[in-house]
Write an enzyme that holds these catalytic residues in place. Structure first.
Site, PDB file in Angstrom:
ATOM      1  N   CYS A 151     -17.849  69.454  54.477  1.00 25.51           N
ATOM      2  CA  CYS A 151     -18.425  70.296  53.440  1.00 25.51           C
ATOM      3  C   CYS A 151     -17.709  70.007  52.116  1.00 25.51           C
ATOM      4  CB  CYS A 151     -18.316  71.789  53.710  1.00 25.51           C
ATOM      5  SG  CYS A 151     -19.093  72.299  55.229  1.00 25.51           S
TER       6      CYS A 151
ATOM      7  N   ARG B 251     -19.273  64.333  51.980  1.00 28.05           N
ATOM      8  CA  ARG B 251     -18.498  65.203  52.865  1.00 28.05           C
ATOM      9  C   ARG B 251     -19.383  65.969  53.839  1.00 28.05           C
ATOM     10  NH1 ARG B 251     -13.257  66.142  50.840  1.00 28.05           N
ATOM     11  NH2 ARG B 251     -13.177  67.930  52.230  1.00 28.05           N
TER      12      ARG B 251
ATOM     13  N   TRP C 189     -21.899  70.464  56.007  1.00 26.33           N
ATOM     14  CA  TRP C 189     -21.966  69.750  57.286  1.00 26.33           C
ATOM     15  C   TRP C 189     -21.923  70.845  58.338  1.00 26.33           C
ATOM     16  CZ3 TRP C 189     -19.050  68.998  61.788  1.00 26.33           C
ATOM     17  CH2 TRP C 189     -19.420  67.897  62.564  1.00 26.33           C
TER      18      TRP C 189
ATOM     19  N   ASN D  44     -15.435  75.891  53.442  1.00 21.90           N
ATOM     20  CA  ASN D  44     -15.287  74.639  54.173  1.00 21.90           C
ATOM     21  C   ASN D  44     -14.260  74.899  55.265  1.00 21.90           C
ATOM     22  OD1 ASN D  44     -14.811  72.015  55.047  1.00 21.90           O
ATOM     23  ND2 ASN D  44     -13.540  71.484  53.279  1.00 21.90           N
ATOM     24  N   GLY D  45     -14.619  74.600  56.532  1.00 20.02           N
ATOM     25  CA  GLY D  45     -13.673  74.838  57.623  1.00 20.02           C
ATOM     26  C   GLY D  45     -14.362  75.584  58.753  1.00 20.02           C
TER      27      GLY D  45
ATOM     28  N   GLU E 150     -13.532  48.140  65.883  1.00 21.41           N
ATOM     29  CA  GLU E 150     -13.880  48.636  64.552  1.00 21.41           C
ATOM     30  C   GLU E 150     -15.251  48.103  64.110  1.00 21.41           C
ATOM     31  OE1 GLU E 150     -13.239  50.859  62.661  1.00 21.41           O
ATOM     32  OE2 GLU E 150     -13.976  50.235  60.702  1.00 21.41           O
TER      33      GLU E 150
ATOM     34  N   LYS F  70     -18.501  50.380  63.210  1.00 27.03           N
ATOM     35  CA  LYS F  70     -19.192  50.224  61.916  1.00 27.03           C
ATOM     36  C   LYS F  70     -20.682  50.056  62.149  1.00 27.03           C
ATOM     37  CE  LYS F  70     -17.048  51.123  59.812  1.00 27.03           C
ATOM     38  NZ  LYS F  70     -15.855  51.787  59.481  1.00 27.03           N
TER      39      LYS F  70
ATOM     40  N   GLU G 171     -22.336  53.357  63.423  1.00 27.25           N
ATOM     41  CA  GLU G 171     -22.463  54.492  62.508  1.00 27.25           C
ATOM     42  C   GLU G 171     -23.447  54.245  61.371  1.00 27.25           C
ATOM     43  OE1 GLU G 171     -18.128  53.912  60.294  1.00 27.25           O
ATOM     44  OE2 GLU G 171     -18.928  55.917  60.492  1.00 27.25           O
TER      45      GLU G 171
ATOM     46  N   HIS H 220     -16.146  42.819  85.115  1.00 25.11           N
ATOM     47  CA  HIS H 220     -15.857  43.885  86.082  1.00 25.11           C
ATOM     48  C   HIS H 220     -16.916  44.988  86.042  1.00 25.11           C
ATOM     49  CE1 HIS H 220     -12.105  41.994  87.135  1.00 25.11           C
ATOM     50  NE2 HIS H 220     -11.823  41.889  85.835  1.00 25.11           N
TER      51      HIS H 220
ATOM     52  N   LYS I   6     -17.647  62.483  55.754  1.00 29.24           N
ATOM     53  CA  LYS I   6     -16.503  61.629  55.433  1.00 29.24           C
ATOM     54  C   LYS I   6     -15.176  62.234  55.885  1.00 29.24           C
ATOM     55  CE  LYS I   6     -14.687  58.054  53.347  1.00 29.24           C
ATOM     56  NZ  LYS I   6     -14.871  56.762  54.032  1.00 29.24           N
TER      57      LYS I   6
HETATM   58  C1  AGP Z   1     -15.119  55.381  59.935  1.00 26.74           C
HETATM   59  O1  AGP Z   1     -16.091  54.621  59.370  1.00 26.74           O
HETATM   60  C2  AGP Z   1     -15.407  56.788  60.119  1.00 26.74           C
HETATM   61  N1  AGP Z   1     -15.997  57.372  59.009  1.00 26.74           N
HETATM   62  C3  AGP Z   1     -14.363  57.601  60.856  1.00 26.74           C
HETATM   63  O2  AGP Z   1     -14.159  57.004  62.096  1.00 26.74           O
HETATM   64  C4  AGP Z   1     -12.986  57.865  60.189  1.00 26.74           C
HETATM   65  O3  AGP Z   1     -12.250  56.694  60.145  1.00 26.74           O
HETATM   66  C5  AGP Z   1     -12.254  58.960  60.976  1.00 26.74           C
HETATM   67  O4  AGP Z   1     -12.997  60.135  60.916  1.00 26.74           O
HETATM   68  C6  AGP Z   1     -10.852  59.192  60.482  1.00 26.74           C
HETATM   69  O5  AGP Z   1     -10.841  59.620  59.166  1.00 26.74           O
HETATM   70  P1  AGP Z   1      -9.510  59.602  58.305  1.00 26.74           P
HETATM   71  O6  AGP Z   1      -9.114  58.178  58.148  1.00 26.74           O
HETATM   72  O7  AGP Z   1      -9.903  60.240  57.012  1.00 26.74           O
HETATM   73  O8  AGP Z   1      -8.493  60.380  59.062  1.00 26.74           O
END
Ligand code: AGP
Length: 607
Positions: free
Chosen positions: A2, A27, A76, A100-101, A479, A483, A486, A502, A602
């Protein structure tokens, strides 16, 4: 999660807030809303809707959104689905709130204050407005203090009272709020991205402190009512870095920025050809005396930790655990004063990482955090912080934050090797000169982006994509796969190529593209055999391999990208950029919202 914004001054608050909410939308982007405080005594007016900020903007064109003081929110969803009623702000009595929270005890509060049937939404946030309203008898500080003491959970709250027009109050626990003076008043936000257009001077509101913003500036009090000292910080990145800079999406812009931000991250930390972390207060004794290392992080940051583990175990010879911060507490963590804890986080606000770090510190562990956002909670909660100077990362998919985290891990590994007397001058020099080559090597990959775009075309319509490699190659594929998932919504799995046989190889068909990364000399022959195994099951292989590699076997790939050559331990850098670009182009060509993938946000400040 948020985004929150508050502005009070002499300008039209709705315009300022809508622009700011667009910057904060990464966010959370389920719904958006604003509330305006009315100096003409008409009370507080709320405009809100499910949808994006652009939908809110359209709604604002039809409604009276005059006024020079307001609070705004982009959501969010956590408690309550995505609908107009659950969008913030929430109003109860004379009190209007954005939040937010997560308020964990909202059910108990509903019972205690007999709110059942009196609330319009399903959110925990409206409960806060109701409790504040219950305590409000004309003294905002007293109402906020009494309310905050009843809340369990995390919160960043911006609050307006109908009978105190022109003023915004805010308080937080864990979830971030930054605030700043503007030339005509004051502004607050979830992060500096929304403040940068107004000023470079800001401060992080300390937890359990109440700030009051008015046209005359900002006042801050602790919960016992004593005036508190404000610790000002300066935004030290180029303001132009927070716009798209002519690219269609932030993700592309942020991928393209990597050579520069890697330089910004490593150059200030190299003195006389050696890594130097003295400005961060990191003593060699700390790096020399630890007996093991525990990296805690989530998502992409955790994947950076896996690369760090391979580097440190190979070069220093001490044991490194990489733990998903969200699982840390459930595995009876064994950390002590001999365990160096490294917390990695772009935002510096990920609550799982923060809580794990706090636990480790209570166990006596020395700690270093690797954080991008200055002054963030994780940075403040750790003993030392090494900032990745990546500048603001706006796209939800992390790219430049990841590679700058890797850059810091390279520096840290080298400093540790020196601190432990493991390297002579020649070893240090050859490692550091290779690290210094990373930006130019990345440039080389970026200049081949159209070639990578063509490679990405081959997986555009795939249902599943597998990615295979061993050792460091496997770490970066985890990673690369995240990517792709997502931003493109294609199911993808990174697999240690030796493990494939396996079980998972049963899923490989002629329809399955397989991305294989082969950059480690010592693993090459085994990796090539594993590629043959999937190829003989019909898989179309996209091969990423060092540019100078001579492949003696028959053709084992459908597509090949030859990577610029570096020492093996640095090959993750160019290879990661290729994987980022593949994910980006697939998302772009599918016509998806690259920067704001569905269901994501984010900053993840919920457990
Ligand atoms: C990565 O593309 C994601 N958005 C997500 O995995 C992110 O890296 C994760 O939420 C950790 O966030 P941070 O680095 O702000 O702690």
């Amino acid at each position: 999660m948020c985004g929150i914004i508050g502005y009070t001054g002499t300008k039209k608050a709705s315009e300022i807030m809508l622009d700011a909410l667009e910057l904060l939308e990464y966010r959370g982007y389920d719904s958006a809303g604003i509330a305006l405080s009315d100096e003409a005594g008409r009370g507080t007016r709320i405009t809100k809707c499910a949808g994006r900020v652009k939908d809110l903007r359209a709604l604002c064109e039809k409604e009276d959104v005059s006024g020079c003081c307001g609070i705004g929110h982009t959501r969010w969803a956590t408690h309550g689905g995505v609908c107009d009623e659950n969008a913030h702000p929430h109003r109860f009595g004379k009190v209007t709130v954005i939040h937010n929270g997560i308020i964990e005890n909202y059910r108990q509060l509903i019972e205690k204050y007999e709110l059942d049937g009196k609330l319009l939404s399903q959110t925990d946030s409206e409960v806060v407005a109701a409790v504040l309203s219950r305590f409000y008898e004309g003294d905002p500080y007293s109402a906020i203090r009494k309310t905050v003491l009843k809340l369990k959970g995390t919160f960043a709250l911006a609050i307006m009272f109908d009978d105190i027009p022109g003023k915004i109050f805010a308080v937080r626990n864990v979830s971030p709020i930054v605030a700043a003076n503007t030339e005509d008043g004051a502004i607050l936000s979830s992060d500096v991205a929304a403040i940068v257009p107004f000023t470079t001077q800001y401060f992080v509101v300390p937890e359990f402190h109440v700030v009051c913003l008015s046209r005359d500036g900002i006042e801050m009090y602790d919960l016992s009512g004593d005036k508190a000292y404000i610790e000002w910080l300066t935004v030290d990145w180029d303001v132009s870095r927070s716009d798209k800079g002519g690219y269609p999406y932030y993700m592309e812009k942020e991928i393209m920025e990597q050579p520069q931000v890697i330089k910004d991250t490593i150059l200030p930390r190299i003195k006389d050809g050696k890594p130097d972390l003295s400005a961060e207060g990191i003593e060699d004794s700390m790096l020399a005396e630890c007996q093991r290392i525990c990296v805690i992080a989530c998502g992409t940051a955790m994947h950076a930790g896996l690369v760090g583990k391979s580097l440190i175990q190979a070069m220093i010879g001490i044991h490194v655990d990489v733990v998903m911060a969200s699982e840390f507490m459930y595995n009876d963590p064994v950390v002590d004063d001999k365990t160096l804890v490294i917390a990695i986080s772009q935002s510096g606000e990920t609550i799982d990482t923060l809580e794990a770090l706090k636990f480790a510190r209570k166990c006596g562990s020395p700690s270093i955090s690797i954080v991008n956002v200055k002054g963030a909670s994780i940075a403040r909660a750790s003993e030392h912080v090494i900032y990745t100077n990546a500048g603001p990362e706006i796209a939800v998919a992390s790219t430049k934050a990841y590679t700058t985290q890797l850059a810091v891990l390279y520096l840290l590994t080298a400093r540790m090797a020196i601190a432990r007397g493991l390297w002579d001058e020649a070893q240090t020099q050859s490692y550091m000169s290779e690290l210094l080559r990373v930006p130019e090597v990345m440039e080389e990959v970026l200049s081949a982006k159209e070639e990578i775009h063509h490679i990405a075309d081959t997986i555009l319509n795939a249902k599943d994509v597998f990615m295979i490699g061993r050792g460091l190659d496997y770490s970066i594929l985890l990673e690369g796969s995240l990517k792709l998932k997502e931003v493109s919504y294609i199911h993808s799995e990174a697999y240690a190529s030796g493990e494939l046989k396996h079980g998972t190889i049963a899923l490989i068909t002629e329809e399955t593209p397989v991305i294989a990364v082969v950059t480690q000399d010592k693993l090459k022959s085994k990796e090539l055999s594993n590629i043959k195994e999937v190829q003989s099951r019909g898989a179309k292989v996209i091969l990423l391999i060092k540019g100078d590699e001579v492949l003696e076997q028959e053709k084992i790939w459908s597509r090949i990208f030859r990577l610029p050559v570096m020492a093996d331990e640095f090959m993750v850098m160019p290879a990661s950029v290729v994987l980022q670009l593949i994910a980006y182009y697939v998302s772009l060509d599918k016509g998806l919202d690259v920067d704001k993938p569905r269901n994501l946000a984010k900053v993840v400040t919920v457990e």
